[in-house]
Design a protein around this motif. Sequence first.
Motif: not given
Length: 217
Positions: A211-217, A3-14, A158-167
């Motif tokens: 910010e989002g933290r996801f578990s990927a496997s 399992e790999v923990i992925i932490t990302v940031r998302g932005e959007h504006e209107l 090469g991971l297929r399953t993505l599970t949200p852990v934190e937003i």
Amino acid sequence: MSEVIITVRGEHELRVAPERATIRLTVALDGPEREEVVRRVLALAEPVREGIVAREQAGSVTAWTSQRLSVYGERPWNADGRKLAPVYRASIDFTATFADISELSLWATELAGEDGIVLGGVDWHLTPETEREVEREVATQAVGVAVSRAQAYAEALGLRTLTPVEIADRGLISAETPTFMPVAMRAAGGFDASPAMEFQGEEITVSATVEGRFSAS
């Protein structure tokens, strides 16, 4: 791969056209006699107040305020360093929020030629209902960007399953201190001091960062 923990940031504006404009103005005069200055300011301010009330009743003004009369005196210095006779200054501040921008332009044009009336800045904004709707849309889209980014990282590994852990809002997952609100609004605008004023508000930019933290496997 484990399992790999992925932490990302998302932005959007209107960008949204403003729906309301709040103008600030001051009625102010000065002179050597306190009572006379007060009388003149009150006389000058009354038609301003009446004009705002009339527009409120007609529906073009949605809200307004008027500050108490402010009076102060001072003794200026002349070129020889001697104090001169007292000078008194009286003022009353007004704000008015317009739903009809064309009516604001006409009213400001009427006032611009009056001695003792100073037009201040204009704040452009949305109605509370539109603001809530746009903020919700921007936040939803920002989360979508974070999910897409995390999915791209997972697939690259090469991971297929993505599970949200934190937003969370920016800065709440990591140890950094947030430097701005997760949903931000920016607007600018003003008026053209020509004989016929025409107000034109710039679009309001509404933005969100999550910010989002996801578990990927």
